[in-house]
Design a protein around this motif. Structure first.
Motif, mmCIF file in Angstrom:
data_model
loop_
_atom_site.group_PDB
_atom_site.id
_atom_site.type_symbol
_atom_site.label_atom_id
_atom_site.label_comp_id
_atom_site.label_asym_id
_atom_site.label_seq_id
_atom_site.Cartn_x
_atom_site.Cartn_y
_atom_site.Cartn_z
ATOM 1 N N ARG A 289 -0.848 17.048 -2.713
ATOM 2 C CA ARG A 289 -1.752 16.891 -1.571
ATOM 3 C C ARG A 289 -2.964 16.032 -1.931
ATOM 4 O O ARG A 289 -3.455 15.263 -1.096
ATOM 5 N N GLU A 290 -3.431 16.156 -3.152
ATOM 6 C CA GLU A 290 -4.566 15.335 -3.566
ATOM 7 C C GLU A 290 -4.175 13.866 -3.632
ATOM 8 O O GLU A 290 -4.936 12.979 -3.192
ATOM 9 N N ALA A 291 -2.982 13.592 -4.162
ATOM 10 C CA ALA A 291 -2.510 12.204 -4.224
ATOM 11 C C ALA A 291 -2.306 11.639 -2.827
ATOM 12 O O ALA A 291 -2.632 10.473 -2.558
ATOM 13 N N ALA A 292 -1.764 12.448 -1.904
ATOM 14 C CA ALA A 292 -1.560 11.986 -0.526
ATOM 15 C C ALA A 292 -2.900 11.734 0.166
ATOM 16 O O ALA A 292 -3.046 10.788 0.945
ATOM 17 N N LYS A 293 -3.896 12.570 -0.143
ATOM 18 C CA LYS A 293 -5.204 12.431 0.474
ATOM 19 C C LYS A 293 -5.896 11.141 0.043
ATOM 20 O O LYS A 293 -6.617 10.515 0.831
ATOM 21 N N CYS B 212 -4.504 8.364 -0.652
ATOM 22 C CA CYS B 212 -3.766 7.168 -0.227
ATOM 23 C C CYS B 212 -4.442 6.523 0.984
ATOM 24 O O CYS B 212 -4.954 7.205 1.866
ATOM 25 N N SER B 213 -4.444 5.194 1.027
ATOM 26 C CA SER B 213 -5.035 4.478 2.155
ATOM 27 C C SER B 213 -4.172 4.594 3.406
ATOM 28 O O SER B 213 -4.659 4.402 4.523
ATOM 29 N N ASN C 236 1.986 6.604 -6.938
ATOM 30 C CA ASN C 236 1.000 7.612 -7.357
ATOM 31 C C ASN C 236 1.596 9.009 -7.307
ATOM 32 O O ASN C 236 1.351 9.836 -8.199
ATOM 33 N N LEU C 237 2.371 9.262 -6.265
ATOM 34 C CA LEU C 237 3.032 10.558 -6.174
ATOM 35 C C LEU C 237 4.051 10.726 -7.300
ATOM 36 O O LEU C 237 4.189 11.805 -7.886
ATOM 37 N N GLU C 238 4.771 9.655 -7.600
ATOM 38 C CA GLU C 238 5.801 9.717 -8.649
ATOM 39 C C GLU C 238 5.193 9.850 -10.043
ATOM 40 O O GLU C 238 5.887 10.263 -10.979
ATOM 41 N N SER C 239 3.918 9.503 -10.180
ATOM 42 C CA SER C 239 3.294 9.590 -11.497
ATOM 43 C C SER C 239 2.901 11.022 -11.862
ATOM 44 O O SER C 239 2.526 11.304 -13.004
ATOM 45 N N ILE C 240 2.985 11.938 -10.909
ATOM 46 C CA ILE C 240 2.672 13.343 -11.186
ATOM 47 C C ILE C 240 3.719 13.887 -12.150
ATOM 48 O O ILE C 240 4.916 13.577 -12.058
ATOM 49 N N SER C 241 3.278 14.711 -13.075
ATOM 50 C CA SER C 241 4.180 15.201 -14.131
ATOM 51 C C SER C 241 5.337 16.027 -13.583
ATOM 52 O O SER C 241 6.371 16.172 -14.235
ATOM 53 N N GLY D 118 0.817 -1.206 0.000
ATOM 54 C CA GLY D 118 0.000 0.000 0.000
ATOM 55 C C GLY D 118 0.851 1.256 0.000
ATOM 56 O O GLY D 118 0.561 2.231 -0.711
ATOM 57 N N ILE D 119 1.929 1.228 0.798
ATOM 58 C CA ILE D 119 2.842 2.374 0.831
ATOM 59 C C ILE D 119 3.497 2.561 -0.525
ATOM 60 O O ILE D 119 3.605 3.683 -1.040
ATOM 61 N N GLU D 120 3.941 1.457 -1.118
ATOM 62 C CA GLU D 120 4.595 1.541 -2.429
ATOM 63 C C GLU D 120 3.626 2.081 -3.476
ATOM 64 O O GLU D 120 4.009 2.895 -4.330
#
Length: 907
Positions: free
Chosen positions: A708-712, A714-715, A621-626, A614-616
């Motif tokens: 922040r949206e990607a972090a929000k 996240c499970s 997801n964060l790394e997929s941001i442009s 889940g952490i990975e």
């Protein structure tokens, strides 16, 4: 709003109702009543007297939807009572404001304590999320720069001195000649005191650049970019050209000298930086560097430059007061040594100055922070206060033509009944606009609005007391035939003097006698005979409608392109050493942005494989941001998982997971600082991701929102943090705060208009003008390189009040005109009010025009937006609205309008 455009009889925006003929005024007397010029270039119309106060109330005076004079009448009675007191005993009303200002002015003794120019504290949102995130990181990952310093792991910006060395003539900083000079520069900076105070790692002082290694004199070769071995060079080398991943050349190199910012050495570090700034120019001159050019910056620089902004604008105050006094004197000048109003003009300016002294002193006594933006306020207050003075003088001189000049109480009572009400309405809208502006997340805006709103209250009080008393004293001088300058009695009525100049300066009848009516002002003739017919020509109206369409289209386009947030470089003076450093940093080091912390904020079961997956997933997801380069991430959990896959450790049960962490720490010691571990729990941990191509305010806003949206989503409980996010937070609230303040302020202005202006069509045009001017100002800010930030937000709130003035005057004069055609009514409105609108605009512009010469963004921005507000407001009042009104014909006209001289609306 802030622009006190004065009208006949001192009428201004917001003064309600229609003036009516007193019972004693016959239609013939009204028809013969001459048009005359008021003081200070006031409009050429003599207002009629109001109904007597005594006697039974007339049914026409009752409050109704068609008559809202019920608010005006009690205010008139109140002001007439005040006027009687001022006229009966003027000296206390002169001395008390002077003594009060002197007493409150003592508050300036607290100015050094009240100065609050902390950039973060004043120009970032009070409750910004990044501040809470920083507190969490500080609590769980406390820094230690005495032995385990790591720049990417800093919780704050750090305490540092930075230099950027750029190779000259387009060469590479890695060539031998340039590299030798880099080494000389490094040796010059690193003195014995620096070695004592430097932030330390296990190997000694933290290196200012990973390529500078002790004892290595040769330039590095065969470098990989952006990662060379374990070193990240993205922020160390700039302007890099690569060949197959190998560095061919690099135009610039950055040196960062970090010092300790915690513990007993913190103050010593600050003193070292101050010494560095004081000596670096001389050191660079001594080194005589020819292969590199050096720019420099420190963690103190931005704050020190910002604090110096106020000093740079102080000389402009004297220029502003000179221009304003000159304008006031010229406007009030008379070719008579008795009737000259020079002292009145000077005391009007003094009244504004006393208001600034009193309000600022009171706020300082009360402990309100004094921010550099507050230094803009006196310029605005002076322009508006002088306009209030023009209102009083105009109404006073018109009263002189209608009243017994020996009855000073009656004269001042009529002056106050006309002028004081309009000043009250204007002050009300001003104060509303500013105190509504305190509902913001930016402390700098709150301070500005508190200081300025309070100053407007004092300006109002002193106009009705101090300046009213000065009017009385000046009238007594005139009645005694005393010279305006010497106060000596002068001869009156002698025509045998040598020349006109002698008559004007030494003889009481150098100009026409007071009993003779003065002629119509040339500007009013211009508006009536030339300008009015010109703008009401059908082809010109078509052209102006097309021009307005272009204005509106350009404004809307500009609004879509507006830039948000304050650029930190704009907090420094234009000629500061900070600007070249920012230029080099942007040119050579903008590819790689902040290295962002990704913090797991709660204790989770890292030894559970599903949790690790889940952490990975969240990190991916964060790394997929442009804006993120996935190849430059740093994660202790990935390394630990890799060790487990290699069979070195077992991480699938809690005991082994926690106990085997020491194996990883021996391999990569820095990871120990990324895990907040108790005896049997990991309370929090952090990873790092590298951002790229964050080169504009739009990029900063998008990066923060996407992270922040990607972090929000996240499970796992995640938060992202970097010290720069403290400033990025302004993007989250600046638009919301601006719209909130503008809407609330506009709503308050409309309520005032609906209560005090009894014609619905006029209220419609007030609404239209507010919206149109705000859109225009916001749109053209973009074309004039002004961002939407806490500084410009102040001015947008101000523009609410100012935009009301122009349209309300012209539109209400139009709908209450007695002329037969729409074109003639527009021409009449312009002839009566065109010059006052123009004069009020000029007086306000004069108050702020010197700020255009300031070498600081904050003050230039204030001028730019105020200029746009006045320009667009005047354009609406003098060009667009008169044309639009002609298209409506008789719609909205008051059925009681008959005479153009006696049925003019009082706003």
């Amino acid at each position: 709003g802030g622009l006190g455009v004065h009208e006949p009889g001192g009428a201004r925006r917001g003064e309600p109702g229609l003036p009516v003929l007193a019972p004693s005024d016959s239609p013939r007397e009204a028809a013969e009543d001459p048009l005359s010029q008021g003081g200070g270039g006031s409009p050429p119309l003599q207002p009629v007297r109001a109904w007597p106060m005594a006697g039974p109330p007339d049914p026409a005076e009752r409050c109704s939807c068609r008559n809202t004079d019920c608010l005006e009448r009690p205010l008139r009675r109140l002001f007439e009572g005040l006027a009687s007191g001022v006229a009966a005993c003027p000296w206390p009303f002169v001395l008390v404001p002077l003594l009060l200002s002197g007493g409150l002015g003592a508050g300036f003794l607290f100015l050094p304590q009240r100065q609050a120019n902390d950039i973060e504290g004043q120009f970032t949102p009070t409750w910004g999320p990044a501040k809470a995130e920083r507190d969490f990181v500080r609590q769980h990952f406390p820094p230690n720069d005495s032995w385990r310093f790591s720049a990417p792991r800093l919780i704050t910006e750090g305490t540092y001195a930075a230099l950027i060395a750029v190779a000259t003539d387009g060469t590479s900083v890695l060539e031998p000649a340039a590299w030798a000079e880099v080494l000389r520069l490094n040796a010059a900076v690193r003195d014995a005191e620096y070695d004592r105070l430097c932030a330390r790692t296990a190997d000694g002082c933290a290196s200012p650049n990973p390529l500078l290694r002790p004892g290595d004199e040769e330039p590095p070769k065969n470098l990989s970019f952006p990662v060379n071995g374990s070193d990240f060079l993205g922020t160390a080398l700039g302007g890099v050209e690569t060949d197959g991943g190998r560095v061919r050349s690099a135009r610039a190199l950055k040196l960062l000298y970090y010092l300790r910012e915690d513990g007993p050495e913190a103050q010593d570090s600050r003193r070292w930086l101050e010494s560095f700034l004081g000596n670096i120019s001389a050191k660079l001159a001594e080194l005589r560097l020819s292969s590199i050019q050096v720019t420099y910056f420190t963690s103190l620089s931005r704050q020190e430059e910002f604090e110096g902004n106020t000093k740079s604008v102080i000389p402009l105050f004297s220029i502003t007061y000179f221009l304003t006094i000159t304008f006031a004197i010229v406007s009030c000048l008379r070719l008579s040594c008795i009737r000259n109003n020079t002292w009145l003009a000077s005391c009007g300016v003094l009244s504004s100055g006393l208001a600034v002294l009193s309000s600022f002193g009171l706020m300082l006594f009360c402990g309100v922070p004094f921010v550099v933006t507050v230094a803009n306020a006196p310029f605005l207050i002076l322009g508006v206060g002088v306009d209030d003075m023009f209102i009083m003088i105009a109404s006073w001189e018109q009263s002189l033509r209608r009243k017994d000049k020996s009855n000073v109480k009656s004269l001042l009572a009529e002056t106050y009944a006309e002028a004081a009400l309009s000043v009250t309405i204007t002050t009300l809208t001003d104060v509303l606009a500013f105190f509504i502006g305190t509902w913001t997340a930016f402390p700098s805006v709150r301070s500005f609005c508190l200081y300025t709103g309070t100053a407007f209250v004092f300006c109002y009080v002193y106009t009705l007391t101090f300046f009213g008393a000065v009017l009385v004293l000046n009238h007594k001088r005139e009645q005694g035939n005393r010279h305006w300058l010497t106060c000596m009695r002068v001869d009156v009525g002698k025509d045998q003097a040598e020349n006109c100049l002698y008559n004007a300066c030494c003889i009481g009848n150098g100009s026409r006698q007071p009993s003779e009516p003065e002629g119509e002002h040339p500007m009013s003739i211009f508006f009536q005979k030339y300008y009015g017919p010109f703008v009401t020509n059908k082809w010109i109206k078509l052209l102006l409608v097309l021009l307005y369409g272009a204005y509106l289209g350009g404004s809307i386009y500009g609004c879509t392109q507006i830039r948000e947030g304050i650029d930190l470089r704009n907090l420094a003076n234009d000629d500061s050493y900070v600007i070249p450093y920012y230029d080099d940093d942007e040119k050579y080091f903008s590819t790689y942005g902040p290295r962002v912390m990704v913090v797991i904020t709660e204790s989770v079961d890292y030894w559970n494989e599903s949790v690790r997956l889940g952490i990975e997933s969240c990190v991916q997801n964060l790394e997929s941001i442009s804006y993120v380069d996935r190849n430059l991430s740093e994660s202790w959990l990935r390394v630990y998982t890799g060790l487990a896959k290699g069979g070195l450790v077992n991480i699938n049960n809690k005991t082994d997971f926690l106990n085997r962490l020491t194996i990883m720490f021996k391999i990569l010691p820095s990871f120990e600082w990324d895990i907040n571990k108790t005896q049997d729990e990991i309370e929090a941990s952090r990873f790092f991701i590298q951002t790229v191509n964050v080169t504009s305010a739009v990029d900063e806003k998008n990066l923060l929102n996407q992270l922040r949206e990607a972090a929000k989503q996240c499970s796992i409980p995640l938060q992202v943090y970097h010290p720069a996010f403290i400033y990025y937070d302004q993007y989250l609230v600046i638009v919301q705060n601006t719209i909130q303040n503008v809407v609330i302020a506009a709503g308050a202005m409309l309520v005032v208009s609906l209560l005090l202006i009894p014609n619905p069509l006029c209220c419609l045009w007030v609404t239209f003008a507010i919206a149109s001017v705000i859109v225009g100002v916001a749109g053209f800010m973009t074309f004039w390189s002004v961002n939407l930030d806490s500084i410009s937000m102040i001015n947008l709130v101000i523009c609410i009040g100012f935009s009301v003035d122009f349209s309300a005057h012209i539109s209400y004069a139009f709908v209450t005109s007695g002329e037969s055609s729409a074109n003639k009514r527009a021409t009449e409105a312009l002839s009566l009010l065109g010059y006052p609108v123009l004069q009020g605009a000029v007086s306000t512009i004069l108050g702020v025009v010197v700020l255009a010469a300031a070498n600081t963004y904050i003050f230039r921005t204030f001028f730019k937006i105020m200029f746009l507000v006045i320009l667009f407001g005047a354009l609406h009042g003098l060009v667009f609205i008169p044309v639009f009104l002609t298209f409506f014909g008789n719609f909205g006209r008051s059925p009681s309008t008959r005479s153009k001289k006696h049925e003019l609306a009082k706003l």
